[in-house]
Design an enzyme around this catalytic site. Structure first.
Site, short mmCIF file in Angstrom:
data_model
loop_
_atom_site.label_atom_id
_atom_site.label_comp_id
_atom_site.label_asym_id
_atom_site.label_seq_id
_atom_site.Cartn_x
_atom_site.Cartn_y
_atom_site.Cartn_z
N ASP A 45 0.83 -1.20 0.00
CA ASP A 45 0.00 0.00 0.00
C ASP A 45 0.87 1.26 0.00
O ASP A 45 1.74 1.43 0.85
CB ASP A 45 -0.90 -0.01 1.25
CG ASP A 45 -2.17 0.78 1.09
OD1 ASP A 45 -2.14 1.82 0.43
OD2 ASP A 45 -3.20 0.33 1.64
N THR A 86 -6.82 3.21 -2.34
CA THR A 86 -6.67 1.81 -1.94
C THR A 86 -7.75 0.89 -2.53
O THR A 86 -7.44 -0.17 -3.07
CB THR A 86 -6.69 1.71 -0.41
OG1 THR A 86 -5.59 2.46 0.11
CG2 THR A 86 -6.57 0.27 0.05
N LYS A 168 -5.88 -3.78 6.59
CA LYS A 168 -7.12 -3.10 6.18
C LYS A 168 -8.13 -4.11 5.68
O LYS A 168 -7.79 -5.03 4.93
CB LYS A 168 -6.84 -2.10 5.06
CG LYS A 168 -6.01 -0.90 5.45
CD LYS A 168 -5.85 0.01 4.24
CE LYS A 168 -5.00 1.24 4.54
NZ LYS A 168 -4.81 2.09 3.35
N ARG A 170 -10.49 -3.64 3.40
CA ARG A 170 -10.61 -3.60 1.94
C ARG A 170 -9.39 -4.21 1.24
O ARG A 170 -9.49 -4.66 0.10
CB ARG A 170 -10.84 -2.16 1.47
CG ARG A 170 -9.78 -1.15 1.87
CD ARG A 170 -10.23 0.26 1.48
NE ARG A 170 -9.26 1.31 1.83
CZ ARG A 170 -9.22 1.94 2.99
NH1 ARG A 170 -10.10 1.62 3.94
NH2 ARG A 170 -8.32 2.90 3.22
N ASP A 312 1.11 2.35 3.99
CA ASP A 312 0.23 3.49 3.71
C ASP A 312 0.01 4.34 4.95
O ASP A 312 0.09 5.57 4.90
CB ASP A 312 -1.11 2.97 3.18
CG ASP A 312 -2.05 4.10 2.76
OD1 ASP A 312 -1.74 4.77 1.76
OD2 ASP A 312 -3.09 4.29 3.42
N HIS A 316 1.17 8.21 5.19
CA HIS A 316 0.23 9.30 5.48
C HIS A 316 0.67 10.12 6.69
O HIS A 316 0.55 11.35 6.69
CB HIS A 316 -1.17 8.73 5.73
CG HIS A 316 -1.96 8.48 4.48
ND1 HIS A 316 -2.34 9.49 3.63
CD2 HIS A 316 -2.44 7.32 3.94
CE1 HIS A 316 -3.02 8.98 2.62
NE2 HIS A 316 -3.09 7.66 2.78
N ASP A 359 -0.99 -0.38 -4.68
CA ASP A 359 -2.35 0.08 -5.01
C ASP A 359 -2.38 1.55 -5.42
O ASP A 359 -3.39 2.04 -5.90
CB ASP A 359 -3.30 -0.16 -3.84
CG ASP A 359 -2.84 0.50 -2.56
OD1 ASP A 359 -1.69 1.00 -2.51
OD2 ASP A 359 -3.62 0.53 -1.58
N HIS A 360 -1.25 2.25 -5.24
CA HIS A 360 -1.10 3.64 -5.65
C HIS A 360 0.26 4.11 -5.18
O HIS A 360 0.93 3.42 -4.40
CB HIS A 360 -2.19 4.55 -5.07
CG HIS A 360 -2.35 4.44 -3.58
ND1 HIS A 360 -1.45 4.98 -2.69
CD2 HIS A 360 -3.29 3.82 -2.83
CE1 HIS A 360 -1.84 4.71 -1.45
NE2 HIS A 360 -2.95 3.99 -1.50
#
Length: 555
Positions: A45, A86, A168, A170, A312, A316, A359-360
């Site tokens: 992530d 995500t 996560k 998701r 991720d 962040h 995912d990004h």
């Protein structure tokens, strides 16, 4: 004499040709029935491509370097749509298509039917398993197409297993697809348990209960210290930085982060999600699943989908240029080595295939970029909204013409548009022109444009926006911020745009059926699923728009 010799050579040629044809046929049949015993899909992530190159000299030989040196590296790999977040990322990796087809247009979005914000995986129709909270009320029901994991289950008459694991929800639910045997995610909080949904099962397996009851999580209730001496972290900025966030209760951004002291103020074990330890916990659980579920032990291909979510959370909070991000990747490198070694032991070298992607990507903290005199900054949505409402009131006599603004998209109330006796295309165009006039807005597109036109890849951002736009779910007007500009606090990093810092991510293949090598030819996220499907000889996911990457496959 000639009448005898000529037929002899003709006969010899015929026999030789037949033998060659049979040999080729046998080779083709062998290729079509050769399967790997286990596919391990890894999504990291928020992993930018340059995390491979920036930290390369600090990685060991058994993790990222093993995948690159002994596998295939797609160096020019990109998301071919926006938003880059995500939910859409995980869905696109596994479905072989984009939000235009699979319908996952964000992590959250405004649902036109229910007229409310919805979460990508939340499903009121299912209940939590392993917790009394609502954290397990999840399913993949919003994903409209099948995944590569679904197709493998169908191909093997459901004899091949799919197990998906992530911090996560998701990150586990979407890769697992609609037919997963299990998807597990980490609830955090006081208990720090791995949980699931009764979409998959009525009760946790005994091995999961045993894992939750063990001291596996308690082992990480310790200070987050640097893996290596601080001098090793020259690929990152200062350890104490104004561009980084802090945990609740901290007064400094520098190492060490005293997790036991910060435990209660940061929702107990939930703090682990935003540390390098979150990836280690994920690896621990994934390895237990590998063993307890007997993955890769028979002739039917299994899937183990692992998503490393903590990268991720760390990005962040602390930002692309932080020592925390570098330490997280150095520790993830060790976790990958641990994973690969266990795959060797449990499944056997040459019996499994791995792909690793993200995912990004992510942007540097815009405040950091601005201080380096690079064009960057922050969108002021408060002032934009006030100005926008004034425009709506002046032009249409009401603000009710707009239902909401969600994910950089304006959703119009079509009934109000009709009552005003106005053409929808005209209203969309007027609003688009208004938003385009705002400071730091770069591009604006209308739903009518995206509906009526076909934007090829050469059109750049227009193509990415179109591939991320779903006719039934997306908004009437879509706007894109200026490069370097974000809507986010002034510390930490974020993502979501069609800019290259958000689209350029790694793609590594390794193991059975994979060539050794690299390419700088552009590849895209939807190419992953058909590449794996081609290797396995199974049907593509039913919404596939990507193409198999021929250079990767050892055919």
């Amino acid at each position: 004499m000639k009448k005898i010799v000529i037929p002899f050579f003709i006969l010899l040629l015929f026999v030789s040709t037949t033998l060659i044809a049979q040999r080729k046929k046998k080779t083709v049949e062998t290729e079509q029935t050769t399967n790997t015993q286990l596919v391990v899909g890894i999504v990291v992530d928020q992993m930018r491509y340059d995390y491979l190159t920036r930290f390369w000299s600090y990685y060991g030989d058994g993790g990222f370097k093993r995948l690159v040196n002994q596998g295939f590296n797609c160096k020019n790999h990109h998301f071919n749509y926006a938003p880059t977040s995500t939910g859409p990322g995980h869905a696109s990796v596994y479905t072989g298509t984009t939000p235009e087809m699979h319908g996952i247009i964000g992590n959250d979005w405004y649902d036109k039917a229910s007229e409310e914000e919805v979460y990508v995986a939340f499903d009121e129709n299912y209940n939590s398993v392993g917790t009394t909270s609502a954290a397990g009320k999840m399913s993949p029901h919003r994903m409209l197409t099948t995944t590569i994991t679904d197709q493998n289950r169908l191909h093997t008459q459901f004899r091949g297993k799919t197990i998906a694991v992530a911090v996560k929800d998701r990150g586990a639910v979407l890769p697992g697809g609609h037919t997963a045997n299990a998807a597990y995610w980490f609830e955090g909080g006081k208990d720090g348990n791995w949980i699931t949904s009764d979409f998959y099962m009525r009760d946790l397996p005994n091995w999961v209960k045993d894992f939750n009851a063990s001291d596996a999580i308690d082992a990480y209730k310790k200070p987050w210290t640097l893996l290596k001496p601080l001098s090793i972290y020259a690929a990152s900025g200062s350890d104490e930085s104004v561009y980084e966030g802090k945990f609740e209760g901290e007064t400094s951004t520098s190492f060490p982060h005293n997790l036991p002291q910060l435990w209660e103020q940061n929702d107990a074990s939930s703090i682990l999600k935003a540390t390098a330890y979150g990836n280690s916990i994920t690896t621990d659980f994934a390895l237990e699943a590998l063993k307890q579920e007997g993955l890769g032990k028979d002739t039917y291909t299994d899937f183990l989908a692992i998503s490393y979510s903590s990268t991720d959370y760390v990005g962040h909070k602390f930002g692309v240029n932080s020592v925390e991000v570098q330490d997280t990747y150095l520790r993830l490198d060790q976790d990958l080595e641990r994973l690969l070694n266990e795959l060797d032991a449990q499944v056997g070298q040459g019996n499994y295939t791995v792909f690793l992607t993200a995912d990004h990507g992510a942007i540097h903290a815009s405040s950091y970029l601005a201080d380096q005199k690079i064009p960057a900054g922050y969108l002021n949505f408060g002032s934009m909204k006030a100005r926008f409402n004034e425009f709506l009131q002046y032009r249409y006599g009401t603000t009710d013409i707009v239902k909401t603004i969600s994910n950089y998209q304006v959703f119009l109330d079509h009934k109000v548009v009709n009552n005003l006796d106005m053409d929808l295309d005209d209203v969309q165009e007027e609003i688009a022109q208004e938003i385009l006039s705002y400071h730091n807005i770069y591009k604006v597109y209308t739903g009518s444009q995206l509906w009526q036109n076909n934007y090829p890849p050469s059109s750049g951002i227009a193509h990415l926006i179109q591939k991320g736009w779903n006719q039934k779910r997306s908004g009437d007007v879509i706007f894109v911020q200026q490069p370097g500009y974000i809507s986010y606090p002034k510390t930490g990093s974020t993502h979501g745009s069609p800019m290259i810092y958000d689209t350029h991510v790694p793609l590594l293949f390794y193991g059975n059926g994979i060539k050794k090598g690299e390419t700088v030819t552009r590849t895209t996220i939807p190419d992953i699923a058909p590449t794996i499907a081609t290797m396995l000889g199974i049907a593509y996911p039913n919404g596939t728009t990507g193409n198999p990457i021929e250079a990767v496959l050892n055919r």
